[in-house]
Design a protein around this motif. Structure first.
Motif, PDB file in Angstrom:
ATOM      1  N   VAL A 167      -3.290   7.675   0.212  1.00 48.47           N
ATOM      2  CA  VAL A 167      -2.952   8.464  -0.963  1.00 48.47           C
ATOM      3  C   VAL A 167      -3.122   9.959  -0.658  1.00 48.47           C
TER       4      VAL A 167
ATOM      5  N   SER B  74       0.827  -1.205   0.000  1.00 45.01           N
ATOM      6  CA  SER B  74       0.000   0.000   0.000  1.00 45.01           C
ATOM      7  C   SER B  74       0.861   1.255   0.000  1.00 45.01           C
TER       8      SER B  74
ATOM      9  N   SER C  92       0.417   3.768  -3.045  1.00 42.80           N
ATOM     10  CA  SER C  92      -0.106   5.113  -2.843  1.00 42.80           C
ATOM     11  C   SER C  92       0.953   6.167  -3.154  1.00 42.80           C
TER      12      SER C  92
ATOM     13  N   ILE D 171      -4.480   1.987   0.522  1.00 39.21           N
ATOM     14  CA  ILE D 171      -4.062   2.944  -0.508  1.00 39.21           C
ATOM     15  C   ILE D 171      -5.072   4.085  -0.567  1.00 39.21           C
TER      16      ILE D 171
ATOM     17  N   SER E 253      -0.940  12.384  -8.678  1.00 40.02           N
ATOM     18  CA  SER E 253      -2.024  13.331  -8.404  1.00 40.02           C
ATOM     19  C   SER E 253      -1.453  14.679  -7.977  1.00 40.02           C
TER      20      SER E 253
ATOM     21  N   LEU F 171       0.444   6.714  -6.913  1.00 41.48           N
ATOM     22  CA  LEU F 171      -0.766   7.482  -7.177  1.00 41.48           C
ATOM     23  C   LEU F 171      -0.664   8.902  -6.627  1.00 41.48           C
ATOM     24  N   GLY F 172      -0.126   9.015  -5.409  1.00 42.77           N
ATOM     25  CA  GLY F 172      -0.025  10.322  -4.775  1.00 42.77           C
ATOM     26  C   GLY F 172       0.903  11.252  -5.537  1.00 42.77           C
TER      27      GLY F 172
ATOM     28  N   HIS G 237      -0.290  12.727  -1.185  1.00 46.20           N
ATOM     29  CA  HIS G 237      -0.617  13.850  -2.061  1.00 46.20           C
ATOM     30  C   HIS G 237      -0.258  15.166  -1.369  1.00 46.20           C
TER      31      HIS G 237
ATOM     32  N   ALA H  72       2.883   6.540   4.816  1.00 40.80           N
ATOM     33  CA  ALA H  72       1.871   5.582   4.357  1.00 40.80           C
ATOM     34  C   ALA H  72       2.131   4.203   4.955  1.00 40.80           C
TER      35      ALA H  72
END
Lengths: 383, 266
Positions: free
Chosen positions: B148, B71, B75, B144, B82, B78-79, B152, B200
């Motif tokens: 995330v 995770s 993340s 996640i 984003s 993805l983070g 972010h 995380a």
């Protein structure tokens, strides 16, 4: 601001390392995480520390079925998983009231195949009688573990306070409880462990499942609320041993472990079921409807019903097993205390709530649980 | 060197005592022979032995670590994307809205996230047949979803301070966008990426609520096991395990300190 290459070396390496580690974990999950036992497996979800590894290993060796044992931390999330969809478990151990009975009435569990349970007749015990009386159905649920709810207390301390004999008068009477409050008194986390005694002590009229009686409980409990330090079903052992609490209402298996630990440290801790106020609780074993390995699950339940195995569970954890013949194999340290291990003939006198199978019972459980959480939070309202 | 007054010194001592005395007490008690955590009898290593023999505990620790690794990495990816998207590639109101949408799971109660994901997986299973059962992967997806947002925020706060002229200089000198990204942007924000990853990882490691909703056969995480333990009373094995864990964290911290020091040429 920007210091160039010094950041590049070390930290970039760390970032790459992190990502690498994640990928490895994902990879290892596919290969090492789930060994391929095919269908020769049984997925069990139970409490931690009740069924020991040696028992699981013995089952694996005698049947060749691989056991995947997972634990759950409370009945509510287990229920959410069972209700939502296929939980993936083949065997679960919910508490009978209100959880297992409620789940059973909405068809979560599979009907047990008695032909596959050769040891089923060893369930002919007084506890099973009480189980059926309360509305339990042995076609779906097997009442495997049981115990009582009583009072555990520090005898030395309470004697000094002039409370030689402890009963519910000590804990539910505001005058007496206020004297103990300074030394810490804890009550159970769930209403089912205290309402039956409270009903009898305060002579609350009506049936056990009468929604109309709930406000009376609330009023009575709020009058003693400020003397209760904590609501817990689990930390009773360390609370009393550490001297933070002088008395706790709790289960007999916890009390047994508490007494054992207290003896080691030289404390005089006792557990008592006040006469006529004993409450019986039962944990069931059952097979969810969508279980994939029902045959193996039956084999495991049959294995648990062997007197020798049942007695081993009791001797290791202090939780009583509802299997005829197992009592004879209990260790003497369990049978010596009639409060921890009540004799068979006294089981019929123990109190028990009603299974939440009918609509009115379900409503009662819902309202009582809500009232109990209001009582528990009462202390925040009056500061 | 500024000489500190007695008041300042005592404040510092109090502050660190507040942070570390509980942890030290936990570690000291793990060496006790008693059956109950928090009660000292005499010195013994028996609970460390008990931990090493406890397959459930070790299995849960491995499952937790796996979930945390998956995770955290998922993340971070993805983070990072984003954070870049909301700082560099979109404009005006849209950017603000997207940024806020990503952060919402952070302030959502975990019970709601856990239960709603359980419902989602259930619907997916009915329609597509996947995920066929819950386990490590479903718990990691749940983690996640919550972590995330934290990553972010961490990365975005660094990107906001980012000096765009460096990237433009690199592009002027002929670097393709991907080369600019890998050799300029990622190295500069690498500290916040690493910090986000660790954050995380930690959040995932100690989550109980989401995990207990989304777990399945063969994926008991450490927090679930510890909370399940209270049914029979927590034993000092948990203390011993925590001591081992803190030891491992200290060693890792030491190592990363050494690495970061050795990579500082000036």
């Amino acid at each position: 601001m920007w210091r160039g290459s010094n950041i590049q070396g070390g930290t970039c390496l760390v970032v790459l390392g992190c990502i690498f580690a994640g990928v490895i974990a994902l990879f290892s999950f596919h290969h090492g995480g789930q060994k391929d036992y095919g269908n020769n497996v049984v997925h069990i979800c139970g409490w931690y520390g009740i069924i020991s590894r040696s028992i699981l290993r013995e089952f694996e060796e005698t049947t060749g079925i691989h056991v995947v044992y997972d634990v759950f931390d409370n009945n509510d999330t287990l229920e959410a998983k069972l209700l939502a969809t296929n939980s993936g478990y083949d065997i679960v151990f919910p508490s009978f009231i209100p959880y297992a009975s409620r789940q059973c009435s909405i068809g979560v569990y599979a009907k047990l195949d008695k032909l596959k349970l050769q040891n089923f007749q060893s369930l002919q015990t007084p506890v099973t009688e009480k189980f059926k009386e309360a509305g339990g159905d042995t076609d779906y649920l097997i009442p495997i573990f049981w115990g009582t709810t009583g009072i555990a207390y520090n005898h030395t301390l309470l004697s000094e306070l002039g409370e030689e004999t402890v009963s519910y008068d000590t804990l539910l009477n505001p005058d007496k409880l206020s004297k103990l409050a300074r030394y810490g008194v804890s009550f159970p986390e769930e209403f089912v462990d205290i309402f039956p005694q409270a009903k009898k002590f305060w002579a609350i009229p009506g049936e056990m499942n009468d929604v109309g009686t709930i406000p009376m409980y609330k009023k009575k409990f709020l009058s003693i609320r400020k003397y209760i330090k904590k609501f817990t079903s689990s930390t009773m052992i360390s609370d009393i041993l550490a001297g933070d609490f002088c008395a706790a209402i709790g289960s007999s298996d916890n009390a047994w472990r508490l007494k054992r630990a207290a003896e080691a440290t030289g404390m005089d801790v006792r557990y008592v079921i006040p006469h006529g106020f004993g409450v019986l609780w039962i944990d069931c074993v059952c097979i969810p409807n969508k279980a994939l390995h029902k045959d193996n699950a039956h084999k495991f339940i049959d294995f648990l019903l062997l007197p020798r195995i049942a007695a081993q569970i009791t001797n290791e954890s202090g939780i009583l097993t509802n299997v005829t013949g197992a009592c004879d194999l209990y260790a003497s340290e369990i049978t010596v205390d009639q409060n921890i291990c009540p004799p068979e003939k006294s089981v019929a006198n123990l109190m028990m709530g009603r299974a939440s199978t009918s609509k009115s019972n379900l409503a009662y459980h819902k309202h009582a649980a809500k009232a109990w959480s209001q009582i528990r939070m009462g202390n925040f309202q009056d500061g | 060197m500024v000489k500190m007054s007695k008041a300042v010194v005592s404040c510092i001592i109090f502050g660190f005592a507040f942070l570390y005395i509980p942890i030290i007490a936990l570690m000291v008690n793990s060496f006790s022979d008693s059956d109950i955590p928090g009660v000292w009898t005499h010195f013994s290593m028996r609970w460390f032995k008990a931990v090493l023999e406890d397959r459930d505990l070790i299995g849960a620790a491995i499952a937790s670590l796996k979930i945390a690794l998956i995770s955290a990495t998922g993340s971070v990816v993805l983070g990072l994307l984003s954070a870049i998207a909301t700082t560099n590639y979109s404009t005006g109101r849209c950017r603000k809205m997207l940024g806020n949408l990503i952060v919402i799971p952070m302030i959502m109660p975990e019970v709601i996230i856990g239960f709603s994901l359980l419902m989602l997986f259930m619907a997916l299973e009915d329609i597509f047949g996947i995920p066929a059962e819950r386990g490590v992967i479903t718990v990691a997806i749940g983690h996640i979803m919550t972590t995330v947002a934290y990553i972010h925020m961490t990365i975005r706060s660094r990107l906001v301070l980012f000096d765009k002229s460096i990237e433009e200089a690199a592009a002027n000198l002929g670097a393709r966008p991907f080369a600019v990204f890998m050799s300029i942007k990622v190295p500069i924000i690498s500290r916040s990426i690493a910090a986000g990853w660790i954050l995380a990882f930690t959040l995932s490691l100690d989550d109980l609520v989401i995990a207990s909703f989304l777990t399945g056969p063969g994926a008991t995480t450490l927090p679930i096991l510890i909370f399940s333990n209270v049914r029979v009373g927590v034993t000092p094995a948990i203390n011993a395990f925590s001591t081992m864990f803190i030891g491992a964290v200290l060693v890792c911290g030491m190592l990363s300190f050494l690495i970061s020091r050795s990579s500082k040429p000036f």
